[in-house]
Design a protein around this motif. Structure first.
Motif, PDB file in Angstrom:
ATOM      1  N   ARG A  97      30.249   7.596 -19.156  1.00 17.91           N
ATOM      2  CA  ARG A  97      31.545   7.184 -18.615  1.00 17.91           C
ATOM      3  C   ARG A  97      32.433   6.669 -19.740  1.00 17.91           C
ATOM      4  O   ARG A  97      32.011   5.835 -20.535  1.00 17.91           O
ATOM      5  N   ARG A 103      34.643  -8.881  -6.986  1.00 16.64           N
ATOM      6  CA  ARG A 103      33.186  -8.908  -7.096  1.00 16.64           C
ATOM      7  C   ARG A 103      32.680 -10.012  -8.022  1.00 16.64           C
ATOM      8  O   ARG A 103      31.519 -10.403  -7.944  1.00 16.64           O
ATOM      9  N   ASP A 155      35.964   1.669 -19.460  1.00 17.78           N
ATOM     10  CA  ASP A 155      36.471   1.231 -18.155  1.00 17.78           C
ATOM     11  C   ASP A 155      37.158  -0.139 -18.154  1.00 17.78           C
ATOM     12  O   ASP A 155      38.219  -0.299 -17.543  1.00 17.78           O
ATOM     13  N   ASP A 204      32.801  -0.904  -7.351  1.00 14.54           N
ATOM     14  CA  ASP A 204      34.252  -1.006  -7.219  1.00 14.54           C
ATOM     15  C   ASP A 204      34.708  -0.555  -5.836  1.00 14.54           C
ATOM     16  O   ASP A 204      35.626  -1.147  -5.257  1.00 14.54           O
ATOM     17  N   GLU A 236      35.730   5.543  -6.885  1.00 17.35           N
ATOM     18  CA  GLU A 236      35.550   4.099  -6.694  1.00 17.35           C
ATOM     19  C   GLU A 236      36.802   3.419  -6.152  1.00 17.35           C
ATOM     20  O   GLU A 236      36.920   2.206  -6.174  1.00 17.35           O
ATOM     21  N   ARG A 244      42.973  -0.589 -16.590  1.00 15.51           N
ATOM     22  CA  ARG A 244      41.556  -0.314 -16.842  1.00 15.51           C
ATOM     23  C   ARG A 244      41.262   1.110 -16.375  1.00 15.51           C
ATOM     24  O   ARG A 244      42.108   1.760 -15.749  1.00 15.51           O
ATOM     25  N   MET A 275      34.465   9.365 -11.353  1.00 17.06           N
ATOM     26  CA  MET A 275      33.897   8.397 -10.428  1.00 17.06           C
ATOM     27  C   MET A 275      34.801   8.349  -9.212  1.00 17.06           C
ATOM     28  O   MET A 275      36.007   8.537  -9.311  1.00 17.06           O
TER      29      MET A 275
HETATM   30 MG    MG Z   1      33.391   0.643 -11.406  1.00 24.19          MG
END
Ligand code: MG
Ligand code: PEP
Length: 909
Positions: free
Chosen positions: A643, A809, A646, A799, A775, A696, A773
């Motif tokens: 990935r 979170r 992020d 997420d 999310e 992000r 992803m």
């Molecule tokens: Mg995430």
């Protein structure tokens, strides 16, 4: 109209919902011809009818227990009918003056709720029948003792009188008689006590104890119904996620007595050892006693095997019955029995609880005995049990001093010296010390300290806090959110609630399986199962490992879901491969921008021109390429999903307050640093109120030219190098936090371009995938569009949960989840086990929409839920291709993926 009452002979073990667990099994044993005292069961449906009527009459405030309201229509008549039949069978009537039939009235819900609801024994005794019982039993003492037990149980349970009043009266009576133990009270003392109890009842309930046996029975039934809604039962159901509207059944059973002399007694038995799974005679027996005496621990029980010497006939009969029950239930059964004057009676049986080790051993033994097949054996164990077998454990026999309990964030048992900052952790660990890193909370900055430590303890943050997620990923033991601890990082100590202060260097022990924190060093035992997964031990060295190995092999044979690991360094990748991972489902790259590379990230952020920015990126590139080469090598021949960056970039910069202070002090002392001043300006400029919703994920790739292409180039150059070295690299480039297909298209175009360049430069043909992803809710709802550009989806359910619920979170678990759990808003944190109704519905939508566009779209999940058993079963049903979880959970996921297939087969969907 429904039938509310069933004789024991009319039911069977599969009717738990209607007859409750106890009732269904009593019925089953009756029909097997086992000696069960005759009786009947009032259904859960009758209880539900009662509860509904209560509610509509607005009586449904959480009860004091106690009997309220009336029996549902028709129930009284049905009870009469079954009672008459019982009386006929027993040859005596309920409460008959010269020879009374006595009954027990016991609750029994479909799900076990131990000790939560009520029982009344000896129903049918009154001032007259107590005399009859004395004559029949030839024991005045026994009769009066039975009566006083009825009065106190009835007083407490049915009439809602404070139980202490009965206890006090008993104590006074013992004092008066000059004795210590209940058993030493004679018949006259007990008769006096009965009078005392009757006075208490009359005074506190405003009416005398009902002499009519049938009235006693009806009131006891109502009290058992009512006990469904006592506060403790409500709380227990919330915690155990038992639906609130099931109701309890009521079992009316003719009494048998284990306290009629030395030829009587009571006991419990297991068909196998519930601790080890070994076959043998396990249980306890207490001569001349009733069940409650065993619980009260008044006298010591003897091992069940001693019963052979006490009453060989009953013993042999019991052993025969135990074997029959096992062969019938095809599982470990636990049993309660009573011997009344040499006659054995079965009072209860059920599938017995067992330790994780016993669960695996027993499942294997039952297969060997030809009683069950391997599919069924897979049903008999759980991933949670396997997880428990995989973590080192504190020696349960050791002395320990508990300091506090936090959240059990990452299992295991860790012992070490408390340190309060990562530098010290690294320094001490470098000298060979074992350390536990203690922080209020951890940040990406603490990574090197966490790597160095054997365990991590925080006083803030929940199970998906940074500390928890990272520790789980590394298989590092972690207790987080131990909020009773006052952690003073600067002073280098923490204090526990009882005033104990732990200074830097003091030893502590943390149990990540239970959340417990101990003072000092508690001895640790190794897990044989992990040694086997690591390839350090053979499965035939240990019977437990052999049992685990056999079921793992079967699970792998039947499962459809692939299992990958979340790993971002070669060591974790290799371990996950040894643990059976079929690829990397999530390689997070942010950890690769820390430590000494952080300076390069600062250069990137502070760059004043395109050239400076490109220089900074070029300096990062070789480091990244080395990272990826190592991981691709460790996973040669298997897919590796990497990935791109992020987190918000300011996570790599010093904190605003810290930096402001530094700059202010430097200015005041006349030694200003230009670099720090520039950093401060950057930090201020990049400050976000809600960083999780800010710059992000893919947004970084779009806003910072060259960042994602540098990462893509590093991946592709690493792949080319691996190919040139004869390897088989299978990189998959994954873009985080995509909300719209346009974002993905922009980034993908750049990546394809870079790939072409790398192919030209190296002369290597590259095979790789680009995917995203899922999310964000918008990504799920537009998955059909996103699938146009994505070759795979990986659900980032951390997420997706955060964004769907609007829960931060990093904050909410510690802040208020305990209240949400207590109030039953959810039974388990949605960060731990997937919220199937909400977040799960989005996953399903995305699966359908994505596959509609691209039927061969490859689908996985890489949020924490990828290692959670219930969530894995959901992902199996949703049709995903794989789950990805931390290396240590890979075996758990393999087992659960196998169980999920077996479950689907069993439920026929
Ligand atoms: Mg995430
Ligand atoms: C996710 O959001 O589920 C995920 C795997 O990404 P991260 O936890 O790194 O945000």
């Amino acid at each position: 109209m429904s039938t509310f009452v069933y004789d024991f002979a009319e039911g069977n073990k599969d009717q738990k919902d209607l007859l409750g667990g106890k009732g269904a099994n009593l019925a089953e044993m009756t029909n097997l011809g086992l000696p069960v005292p005759p009786g009947f069961t009032i259904t859960t449906e009758a209880c539900r009818a009662y509860l509904a009527a209560e509610e509509s009459r607005d009586h449904a405030t959480p009860g004091d227990g106690g009997a309220h309201g009336a029996l549902p229509d028709g129930l009284a008549e049905e009870i009469t009918e079954h009672l008459e039949r019982l009386e006929e069978t027993m040859g005596k009537k309920l409460g008959q003056a010269d020879d009374p039939l006595l009954v027990s009235v016991r609750s029994g819900a479909a799900a076990s709720m131990p000790g939560m609801m009520e029982t009344v024994l000896n129903v049918g005794l009154n001032d007259e029948s107590v005399q009859g019982l004395a004559r029949q039993s030839d024991s005045e003492r026994f009769a009066w003792d039975s009566y006083r037990r009825l009065l106190s149980m009835f007083g407490r349970t049915v009439l809602g009188i404070d139980g202490d009043l009965f206890e006090e009266a008993l104590e006074q009576r013992k004092e008066k008689a000059g004795v210590e133990a209940d058993l030493e009270l004679g018949a006259e003392d007990l008769q006096g006590l009965v009078r005392g109890y009757q006075e208490i009842i009359e005074e506190h309930s405003g009416r005398p104890f009902p002499q009519d046996p049938r009235e006693q029975l009806d009131l006891a039934v109502l009290a058992v119904f009512g006990s469904w809604n006592t506060e403790r039962a409500i709380l227990y159901r919330r915690q155990e996620r038992i639906p609130a509207d099931l109701g309890t059944a009521v079992n009316i059973c003719s009494m048998v007595f284990g306290n009629l002399g030395d030829d009587s007694g009571t006991g419990v038995a297991f068909t196998r050892d519930p601790a080890s799974g070994a076959q043998g005679i396990y249980g306890d027996y207490l001569q001349n006693a009733q069940g409650e005496d065993v619980v009260a621990g008044i006298r010591n029980t003897v091992p069940l095997a001693d019963l052979e010497g006490i009453d060989k006939t009953s013993y042999d009969e019991l052993l025969g019955i135990m074997q029959r029950l096992e062969e019938h239930y095809l599982d470990l059964c636990d049993i309660e029995f009573t011997i009344e004057r040499g006659k054995l009676w079965m009072l209860q049986t059920r599938i017995g609880k067992r330790t994780p080790g016993a669960a695996f051993r027993i499942a294997g033994q039952l297969v060997d005995q030809g009683l069950i097949d391997l599919d069924e054996a897979l049903h008999r164990v759980t991933g949670a049990q396997l997880a428990q077998l995989m973590f080192p454990q504190f020696d349960p026999a050791a002395d320990r001093e508990l300091l506090t309990k936090g959240m059990n964030a990452s299992p295991g048992a860790a012992v070490g010296k408390a340190v309060f900052d990562s530098e010290t952790a690294v320094e001490w660990a470098g000298k060979g010390e074992k350390v536990i890193l203690v922080r209020r909370e951890t940040t990406p900055d603490d990574l090197h300290g966490m790597v160095a430590a054997t365990g991590v303890l925080t006083s803030r943050g929940g199970k998906t806090s940074h500390a928890a997620v990272v520790a789980r990923g590394m298989g590092r033991t972690c207790v987080c959110g131990a909020d009773a601890l006052d952690v003073d990082v600067r002073a280098g100590h923490f204090s526990a609630p009882d005033g104990v202060v732990i200074e830097e260097g003091d030893e502590i022990s943390i149990d990540g399986t239970t959340g417990e924190v101990f003072r000092g060093s508690v001895p640790v035992m190794d897990s044989a199962v992990v040694r086997w997964f690591e390839g350090e031990a053979d499965s035939d060295e240990d019977d437990l490992v052999a049992a685990v190995a056999r079921l793992m092999e079967h699970a792998d044979g039947v499962r459809r879901l692939g299992v990958r690991a979340n790993a971002d360094n070669p060591a974790d990748a290799s371990r996950s491969r040894r643990f059976g991972a079929q690829g990397i489902g999530l390689c997070r790259t942010e950890h690769m921008f820390l430590g000494e590379r952080r300076e390069l990230v600062e250069h990137l952020i502070l760059a004043r021109s395109d050239e400076e920015r490109d220089e900074a990126l070029a300096a990062l590139l070789p480091h990244q390429r080395d990272d990826f080469t190592g991981i691709l090598e460790a996973m040669d021949g298997l897919p590796v999903t990497i990935r791109l960056l992020d987190p918000p970039l300011h996570e790599f910069l010093p904190g605003l307050t810290e930096l402001s202070m530094k700059v202010a002090v430097a200015d005041a002392t006349g030694r200003p640093s230009k670099r720090d001043a520039r950093l401060l300006t950057a930090v201020k400029r990049m400050h976000e109120e809600n960083p999780m919703l800010g710059l992000r994920g893919v947004r970084l790739g779009i806003v910072i030219p060259g960042l994602f292409t540098m990462q893509a180039r590093a991946i592709l150059e690493a792949a080319a190098a691996r190919k040139q070295a004869g390897g088989d690299p299978r990189p998959e480039i994954m873009i985080p936090l995509v909300a719209a297909v346009q974002e993905l298209e922009l980034v993908k175009t750049d990546i394809i371009e870079v790939a072409r360049e790398v192919e030209q430069e190296t002369g290597v043909d590259l095979e790789f995938k680009v995917g995203t992803m899922i999310e964000l809710p918008r990504a799920a709802m537009t998955a059909d569009e996103i699938a146009e550009a994505a070759e795979f989806f990986s659900f980032g359910t951390n997420d997706l949960t955060q964004m769907t619920w609007g829960f931060s979170r990093d904050d909410v678990e510690a802040a208020f989840f305990s209240q949400y759990l207590e109030k039953g808003i959810f039974g388990v944190s949605p960060f731990e086990s997937l919220d199937q109704a909400g977040v799960g519905a989005l996953v399903q939508q995305a699966v359908e929409r994505g596959r509609a566009t691209r039927p061969d779209l490859h689908l996985g999940v890489c949020g924490e839920h990828g290692g959670d058993p219930d969530s894995i079963h959901f992902f199996e049903r949703a049709g995903l291709d794989y789950v990805s979880c931390s290396p240590f959970r890979v075996p758990v996921a393999r087992l659960e993926a196998g169980r999920a297939v077996a479950d689907r087969g069993a439920s026929g969907d």
